[in-house]
Design a protein around this motif. Structure first.
Motif, PDB file in Angstrom:
ATOM      1  N   GLU A  92       2.353  12.174  11.263  1.00  0.00           N
ATOM      2  CA  GLU A  92       2.133  12.174  12.703  1.00  0.00           C
ATOM      3  C   GLU A  92       1.555  10.847  13.170  1.00  0.00           C
ATOM      4  OE1 GLU A  92      -0.093  14.853  16.184  1.00  0.00           O
ATOM      5  OE2 GLU A  92      -0.313  15.393  14.061  1.00  0.00           O
ATOM      6  N   VAL A  93       0.623  10.310  12.399  1.00  0.00           N
ATOM      7  CA  VAL A  93       0.027   9.020  12.742  1.00  0.00           C
ATOM      8  C   VAL A  93       1.089   7.922  12.707  1.00  0.00           C
ATOM      9  CG1 VAL A  93      -1.642   7.258  12.043  1.00  0.00           C
ATOM     10  CG2 VAL A  93      -2.280   9.666  11.977  1.00  0.00           C
ATOM     11  N   ASP A  94       1.929   7.937  11.678  1.00  0.00           N
ATOM     12  CA  ASP A  94       2.997   6.931  11.569  1.00  0.00           C
ATOM     13  C   ASP A  94       3.936   6.995  12.767  1.00  0.00           C
ATOM     14  OD1 ASP A  94       2.027   5.989   9.174  1.00  0.00           O
ATOM     15  OD2 ASP A  94       3.398   7.169   7.936  1.00  0.00           O
ATOM     16  N   LYS A  95       4.282   8.221  13.170  1.00  0.00           N
ATOM     17  CA  LYS A  95       5.180   8.401  14.313  1.00  0.00           C
ATOM     18  C   LYS A  95       4.537   7.879  15.596  1.00  0.00           C
ATOM     19  CE  LYS A  95       7.968  11.916  16.665  1.00  0.00           C
ATOM     20  NZ  LYS A  95       8.349  13.352  16.705  1.00  0.00           N
ATOM     21  N   MET A  96       3.260   8.196  15.781  1.00  0.00           N
ATOM     22  CA  MET A  96       2.545   7.716  16.968  1.00  0.00           C
ATOM     23  C   MET A  96       2.437   6.195  16.959  1.00  0.00           C
ATOM     24  SD  MET A  96      -0.517  10.396  17.774  1.00  0.00           S
ATOM     25  CE  MET A  96      -0.762   9.616  19.371  1.00  0.00           C
ATOM     26  N   TYR A  97       2.193   5.642  15.804  1.00  0.00           N
ATOM     27  CA  TYR A  97       2.072   4.184  15.688  1.00  0.00           C
ATOM     28  C   TYR A  97       3.360   3.496  16.135  1.00  0.00           C
ATOM     29  CZ  TYR A  97       1.936  -0.412  13.491  1.00  0.00           C
ATOM     30  OH  TYR A  97       2.017  -1.771  13.258  1.00  0.00           O
ATOM     31  N   GLY A  98       4.481   3.976  15.623  1.00  0.00           N
ATOM     32  CA  GLY A  98       5.766   3.386  15.998  1.00  0.00           C
ATOM     33  C   GLY A  98       6.005   3.462  17.496  1.00  0.00           C
ATOM     34  N   GLY A  99       5.712   4.624  18.076  1.00  0.00           N
ATOM     35  CA  GLY A  99       5.918   4.807  19.512  1.00  0.00           C
ATOM     36  C   GLY A  99       4.993   3.943  20.347  1.00  0.00           C
ATOM     37  N   LEU A 100       3.742   3.839  19.930  1.00  0.00           N
ATOM     38  CA  LEU A 100       2.761   3.052  20.687  1.00  0.00           C
ATOM     39  C   LEU A 100       3.076   1.564  20.663  1.00  0.00           C
ATOM     40  CD1 LEU A 100      -0.604   4.823  19.838  1.00  0.00           C
ATOM     41  CD2 LEU A 100       0.160   4.196  22.128  1.00  0.00           C
ATOM     42  N   VAL A 101       3.458   1.053  19.509  1.00  0.00           N
ATOM     43  CA  VAL A 101       3.774  -0.371  19.416  1.00  0.00           C
ATOM     44  C   VAL A 101       4.994  -0.692  20.278  1.00  0.00           C
ATOM     45  CG1 VAL A 101       4.589  -2.188  17.868  1.00  0.00           C
ATOM     46  CG2 VAL A 101       2.702  -0.733  17.168  1.00  0.00           C
ATOM     47  N   GLU A 102       5.989   0.179  20.238  1.00  0.00           N
ATOM     48  CA  GLU A 102       7.173  -0.028  21.076  1.00  0.00           C
ATOM     49  C   GLU A 102       6.802  -0.026  22.565  1.00  0.00           C
ATOM     50  OE1 GLU A 102      11.566   2.027  21.887  1.00  0.00           O
ATOM     51  OE2 GLU A 102      10.323   2.710  20.199  1.00  0.00           O
ATOM     52  N   GLU A 103       5.934   0.903  22.930  1.00  0.00           N
ATOM     53  CA  GLU A 103       5.483   0.989  24.325  1.00  0.00           C
ATOM     54  C   GLU A 103       4.693  -0.244  24.731  1.00  0.00           C
ATOM     55  OE1 GLU A 103       2.428   3.867  26.740  1.00  0.00           O
ATOM     56  OE2 GLU A 103       3.854   4.839  25.376  1.00  0.00           O
ATOM     57  N   LEU A 104       3.809  -0.698  23.854  1.00  0.00           N
ATOM     58  CA  LEU A 104       2.996  -1.875  24.159  1.00  0.00           C
ATOM     59  C   LEU A 104       3.843  -3.142  24.263  1.00  0.00           C
ATOM     60  CD1 LEU A 104      -0.065  -1.092  21.869  1.00  0.00           C
ATOM     61  CD2 LEU A 104      -0.132  -1.305  24.366  1.00  0.00           C
ATOM     62  N   MET A 105       4.855  -3.260  23.411  1.00  0.00           N
ATOM     63  CA  MET A 105       5.742  -4.412  23.490  1.00  0.00           C
ATOM     64  C   MET A 105       6.498  -4.415  24.819  1.00  0.00           C
ATOM     65  SD  MET A 105       5.115  -6.180  20.807  1.00  0.00           S
ATOM     66  CE  MET A 105       3.434  -5.544  20.948  1.00  0.00           C
ATOM     67  N   GLY A 106       6.848  -3.230  25.297  1.00  0.00           N
ATOM     68  CA  GLY A 106       7.521  -3.124  26.583  1.00  0.00           C
ATOM     69  C   GLY A 106       6.634  -3.560  27.733  1.00  0.00           C
ATOM     70  N   LEU A 107       5.337  -3.310  27.603  1.00  0.00           N
ATOM     71  CA  LEU A 107       4.394  -3.711  28.649  1.00  0.00           C
ATOM     72  C   LEU A 107       4.245  -5.223  28.754  1.00  0.00           C
ATOM     73  CD1 LEU A 107       1.522  -1.079  28.156  1.00  0.00           C
ATOM     74  CD2 LEU A 107       3.050  -1.284  30.135  1.00  0.00           C
ATOM     75  N   MET A 108       4.533  -5.916  27.666  1.00  0.00           N
ATOM     76  CA  MET A 108       4.375  -7.369  27.665  1.00  0.00           C
ATOM     77  C   MET A 108       5.275  -8.033  28.711  1.00  0.00           C
ATOM     78  SD  MET A 108       3.944  -8.826  23.821  1.00  0.00           S
ATOM     79  CE  MET A 108       2.421  -8.616  22.902  1.00  0.00           C
ATOM     80  N   THR A 109       6.516  -7.594  28.779  1.00  0.00           N
ATOM     81  CA  THR A 109       7.452  -8.219  29.711  1.00  0.00           C
ATOM     82  C   THR A 109       7.075  -7.940  31.164  1.00  0.00           C
ATOM     83  OG1 THR A 109       8.915  -6.293  29.535  1.00  0.00           O
ATOM     84  CG2 THR A 109       9.329  -8.131  28.045  1.00  0.00           C
ATOM     85  N   LYS A 110       6.458  -6.781  31.400  1.00  0.00           N
ATOM     86  CA  LYS A 110       6.090  -6.406  32.762  1.00  0.00           C
ATOM     87  C   LYS A 110       4.733  -6.982  33.171  1.00  0.00           C
ATOM     88  CE  LYS A 110       8.473  -1.969  32.226  1.00  0.00           C
ATOM     89  NZ  LYS A 110       8.296  -0.494  32.157  1.00  0.00           N
ATOM     90  N   ASN A 111       3.899  -7.301  32.164  1.00  0.00           N
ATOM     91  CA  ASN A 111       2.529  -7.760  32.450  1.00  0.00           C
ATOM     92  C   ASN A 111       2.200  -8.997  31.617  1.00  0.00           C
ATOM     93  OD1 ASN A 111       1.370  -5.192  34.034  1.00  0.00           O
ATOM     94  ND2 ASN A 111       2.543  -4.460  32.269  1.00  0.00           N
ATOM     95  N   PRO A 112       2.849 -10.142  31.917  1.00  0.00           N
ATOM     96  CA  PRO A 112       2.634 -11.335  31.090  1.00  0.00           C
ATOM     97  C   PRO A 112       1.183 -11.811  31.070  1.00  0.00           C
ATOM     98  CG  PRO A 112       3.833 -11.860  33.126  1.00  0.00           C
ATOM     99  CD  PRO A 112       3.805 -10.368  33.003  1.00  0.00           C
ATOM    100  N   ASP A 113       0.418 -11.496  32.111  1.00  0.00           N
ATOM    101  CA  ASP A 113      -0.985 -11.907  32.142  1.00  0.00           C
ATOM    102  C   ASP A 113      -1.847 -11.115  31.150  1.00  0.00           C
ATOM    103  OD1 ASP A 113      -0.372 -13.699  34.113  1.00  0.00           O
ATOM    104  OD2 ASP A 113      -1.100 -12.459  35.771  1.00  0.00           O
ATOM    105  N   TYR A 114      -1.291 -10.035  30.628  1.00  0.00           N
ATOM    106  CA  TYR A 114      -2.045  -9.161  29.728  1.00  0.00           C
ATOM    107  C   TYR A 114      -1.585  -9.284  28.267  1.00  0.00           C
ATOM    108  CZ  TYR A 114      -4.601  -6.522  33.308  1.00  0.00           C
ATOM    109  OH  TYR A 114      -5.468  -6.143  34.316  1.00  0.00           O
TER     110      TYR A 114
END
Length: 218
Positions: free
Chosen positions: A155-177
């Motif tokens: 479960e932790v591994d699955k959450m990790y994969g999903g969270l990293v993918e989500e965070l990488m997506g936020l980079m393009t939308k929030n370059p200041d962050y």
């Protein structure tokens, strides 16, 4: 050394190990608390108190090595000492991961989060539960509880994969962050590694009880 004295020494090692586990649990708890509240002072406390974990790890390994050298234990007893030394290493590394989380908290500072923290604390709660349960399993030498902890790692591994993918997506939308997002990604990785070390302890418990090695991280 009499058999009774040897058993006392072995119990002493196990007691020290449980103390080490408590210190690592506190370190992880405080590092996540520091993250959620953006409490830099608490993060600094986690870093400062890591010295206690390192010192106790060294003491346990020295005592274990001395016991092997003096007693030259038979296979079953030697297995117990080896298991204690292996678990000691994994717990110390969990403490190191708490320090890494604390350092990321300091780097993030007081700036508001790019988005509300919901999933990372949830992932942390599962990892913390794994640590709690695996220490109990080791104390009781319970292979069934150990296997249950290993299953939680999926479960932790699955959450990790999903969270990293989500965070990488936020980079393009929030370059200041970007800097903050990178630190949050690191924190996810540190939690995932702490869960892996809990699974390593599961394997050590099975080795302790059954005398066989199993790979539960695959």
């Amino acid at each position: 050394m009499t058999r009774e004295n040897f058993e006392e020494q072995l119990l002493g090692l196990k007691s020290e190990l449980m103390e080490l586990g408590d210190l690592a649990k506190v370190a992880i708890d405080r590092s996540i608390n520091a993250l959620e509240n953006q409490n830099v002072d608490l993060a600094l406390q986690v870093i400062d108190e890591d010295a206690k974990i390192n010192a106790l790890e060294e003491e346990i390994n020295e005592n274990a090595t001395w016991l092997i050298a003096k007693e030259q234990p038979l296979a079953t007893d030697l297995r117990k000492i080896i298991a204690i030394m292996k678990v000691t290493t994994d717990i110390e590394r969990i403490g190191d991961l708490a320090v890494n989380i604390a350092k990321s908290v300091i780097r993030i500072g007081k700036r508001e989060f790019v988005e509300p923290l919901n999933k990372i604390p949830h992932m942390a709660s599962i990892t913390q539960k794994m640590i709690d349960n695996i220490l109990l399993a080791f104390n009781e030498e319970d292979i069934y509880k150990a296997r249950d902890v290993a299953k939680m790692d999926d479960e932790v591994d699955k959450m990790y994969g999903g969270l990293v993918e989500e965070l990488m997506g936020l980079m393009t939308k929030n370059p200041d962050y970007i800097a903050q997002i990178i630190q949050l990604s690191f924190i996810c990785r540190y939690l995932e590694r702490a869960a892996d070390h809990s699974t390593n302890i599961s394997e050590a418990i099975i080795y302790l009880v059954k005398g066989k090695r199993y790979d539960l991280n695959s």
